[in-house]
Design an enzyme around this catalytic site. Sequence first.
Site, PDB file in Angstrom:
ATOM      1  N   PHE A  56      -3.761   7.818  -5.883  1.00 53.57           N
ATOM      2  CA  PHE A  56      -5.120   7.274  -5.845  1.00 53.57           C
ATOM      3  C   PHE A  56      -5.192   5.937  -6.589  1.00 53.57           C
ATOM      4  O   PHE A  56      -5.885   5.007  -6.150  1.00 53.57           O
ATOM      5  CB  PHE A  56      -6.093   8.277  -6.466  1.00 53.57           C
ATOM      6  CG  PHE A  56      -7.536   7.877  -6.356  1.00 53.57           C
ATOM      7  CD1 PHE A  56      -8.164   7.805  -5.123  1.00 53.57           C
ATOM      8  CD2 PHE A  56      -8.275   7.580  -7.492  1.00 53.57           C
ATOM      9  CE1 PHE A  56      -9.497   7.441  -5.021  1.00 53.57           C
ATOM     10  CE2 PHE A  56      -9.608   7.221  -7.404  1.00 53.57           C
ATOM     11  CZ  PHE A  56     -10.223   7.151  -6.160  1.00 53.57           C
ATOM     12  N   ASN A  57      -4.456   5.845  -7.666  1.00 52.93           N
ATOM     13  CA  ASN A  57      -4.415   4.585  -8.423  1.00 52.93           C
ATOM     14  C   ASN A  57      -3.871   3.456  -7.564  1.00 52.93           C
ATOM     15  O   ASN A  57      -4.373   2.324  -7.606  1.00 52.93           O
ATOM     16  CB  ASN A  57      -3.547   4.756  -9.670  1.00 52.93           C
ATOM     17  CG  ASN A  57      -4.180   4.136 -10.900  1.00 52.93           C
ATOM     18  OD1 ASN A  57      -4.979   3.223 -10.792  1.00 52.93           O
ATOM     19  ND2 ASN A  57      -3.812   4.631 -12.065  1.00 52.93           N
ATOM     20  N   ARG A  58      -2.846   3.761  -6.763  1.00 48.57           N
ATOM     21  CA  ARG A  58      -2.271   2.747  -5.875  1.00 48.57           C
ATOM     22  C   ARG A  58      -3.284   2.334  -4.810  1.00 48.57           C
ATOM     23  O   ARG A  58      -3.379   1.153  -4.454  1.00 48.57           O
ATOM     24  CB  ARG A  58      -0.988   3.272  -5.224  1.00 48.57           C
ATOM     25  CG  ARG A  58       0.196   3.370  -6.194  1.00 48.57           C
ATOM     26  CD  ARG A  58       1.512   3.519  -5.455  1.00 48.57           C
ATOM     27  NE  ARG A  58       1.593   4.767  -4.705  1.00 48.57           N
ATOM     28  CZ  ARG A  58       2.016   5.923  -5.199  1.00 48.57           C
ATOM     29  NH1 ARG A  58       2.386   5.995  -6.472  1.00 48.57           N
ATOM     30  NH2 ARG A  58       2.081   7.002  -4.447  1.00 48.57           N
ATOM     31  N   CYS A 164     -20.903   2.521   9.296  1.00 47.66           N
ATOM     32  CA  CYS A 164     -20.615   1.157   8.857  1.00 47.66           C
ATOM     33  C   CYS A 164     -20.951   0.064   9.870  1.00 47.66           C
ATOM     34  O   CYS A 164     -21.015  -1.102   9.492  1.00 47.66           O
ATOM     35  CB  CYS A 164     -19.137   1.052   8.468  1.00 47.66           C
ATOM     36  SG  CYS A 164     -18.725   1.973   6.966  1.00 47.66           S
ATOM     37  N   LEU A 267     -10.646   9.435   8.721  1.00 48.02           N
ATOM     38  CA  LEU A 267     -10.194   8.099   9.100  1.00 48.02           C
ATOM     39  C   LEU A 267      -8.774   8.143   9.639  1.00 48.02           C
ATOM     40  O   LEU A 267      -7.875   8.670   8.986  1.00 48.02           O
ATOM     41  CB  LEU A 267     -10.244   7.195   7.851  1.00 48.02           C
ATOM     42  CG  LEU A 267      -9.849   5.742   7.985  1.00 48.02           C
ATOM     43  CD1 LEU A 267     -10.927   4.972   8.728  1.00 48.02           C
ATOM     44  CD2 LEU A 267      -9.635   5.140   6.592  1.00 48.02           C
ATOM     45  N   GLY A 305     -14.680  -3.224   6.000  1.00 50.51           N
ATOM     46  CA  GLY A 305     -14.295  -1.819   6.005  1.00 50.51           C
ATOM     47  C   GLY A 305     -13.172  -1.506   5.040  1.00 50.51           C
ATOM     48  O   GLY A 305     -13.011  -0.380   4.600  1.00 50.51           O
ATOM     49  N   GLY A 306     -12.412  -2.526   4.699  1.00 47.97           N
ATOM     50  CA  GLY A 306     -11.293  -2.390   3.775  1.00 47.97           C
ATOM     51  C   GLY A 306     -10.369  -3.579   3.968  1.00 47.97           C
ATOM     52  O   GLY A 306     -10.431  -4.256   5.001  1.00 47.97           O
ATOM     53  N   PRO A 307      -9.501  -3.861   3.015  1.00 46.42           N
ATOM     54  CA  PRO A 307      -8.635  -5.038   3.120  1.00 46.42           C
ATOM     55  C   PRO A 307      -7.693  -4.993   4.313  1.00 46.42           C
ATOM     56  O   PRO A 307      -7.386  -6.034   4.896  1.00 46.42           O
ATOM     57  CB  PRO A 307      -7.864  -5.036   1.795  1.00 46.42           C
ATOM     58  CG  PRO A 307      -7.985  -3.646   1.261  1.00 46.42           C
ATOM     59  CD  PRO A 307      -9.296  -3.132   1.753  1.00 46.42           C
TER      60      PRO A 307
END
Length: 392
Positions: A56-58, A164, A267, A305-307
């Site tokens: 999760f950190n990554r 979204c 997703l 939506g995200g990188p």
Amino acid sequence: MASVEEIRNAQRAKGPATILAIGTATPDHCVYQSDYADYYFRVTKSEHMTALKKKFNRICDKSMIKKRYIHLTEEMLEEHPNIGAYMAPSLNIRQEIITAEVPKLGKEAALKALKEWGQPKSKITHLVFCTTSGVEMPGADYKLANLLGLEPSVRRVMLYHQGCYAGGTVLRTAKDLAENNAGARVLVVCSEITVVTFRGPSEDALDSLVGQALFGDGSAAVIVGSDPDISIERPLFQLVSAAQTFIPNSAGAIAGNLREVGLTFHLWPNVPTLISENIEKCLTQAFDPLGISDWNSLFWIAHPGGPAILDAVEAKLNLDKKKLEATRHVLSEYGNMSSACVLFILDEMRKKSLKGERATTGEGLDWGVLFGFGPGLTIETVVLHSIPMVTN
């Protein structure tokens, strides 16, 4: 006696729908991405899951997000621990929180837009409210109308659980309302609170974990109307055209299911590829009538939506890095706020254009595109025309 055609023509505006004001708001509680993994695993009582926490950190490190604003606090989770479990019955308490707070957060953004617009709220003829957070009757639109003191005759449209892409949907809806009702002034509000989706981690649901790293809370409001009175109104962007399409065979690519445990998020890992491979077709259909085929000649408002999605779109269309600057800025400062994001980006773009003394509200360019991506897999495409700063 007037004919049906004469009545119909009299009801319609002459010019295109135009955004006349923008307002945004967030909850007070801010979380920083650099230490969010520690916070998240602590408040969900999951610190024993050390390997998953590293993963999760990554995810957080790669998210390109610096901070997010979230209504849900550690104290609330202590009081209602089922919200922090991975799959515990919790819909009732989630609904109680959301149905009260979503309209309140929407009110904050709406008041800012109304203040910028500068006209009496009695002149608001239509209200379009959108949220993916909570469902009830009467809805959040009714609550907001009362919180703001809008006229009882205000014509309301309530959109629930669009996801979204809905920042494009509300503009498309407002455009139709403004252009087909002469004198209409449409208050559009998107308000999103992630209480409905928050849950603890699970080894078996990495897509849920991605959602926990990306989503934030926020609300945005715009006022839309045709034929603005330039003596008292300040146009920002014209809504030239609006379209919606879904990508075939992508029904489960982005999905949410409302259950006793709240709204679960799903997703597919190939979502960035699906969007990037289909976006140029949407652009071509939207801009062919204008004779535009150079995508770098446009200003860009893309749902963040995200990188990975932004990187894929950028690469596929050979976009200059600066084209998605406003989009990446909003992602960095707020995270993914679902339907509200593109309206935050519109606000960022017009402010950036003003600060940089650009010739137009669209970073000095005339034409732009606003994209929404979400469940379906659905794509909303809105063609924007900027306004010269001298008339602003």
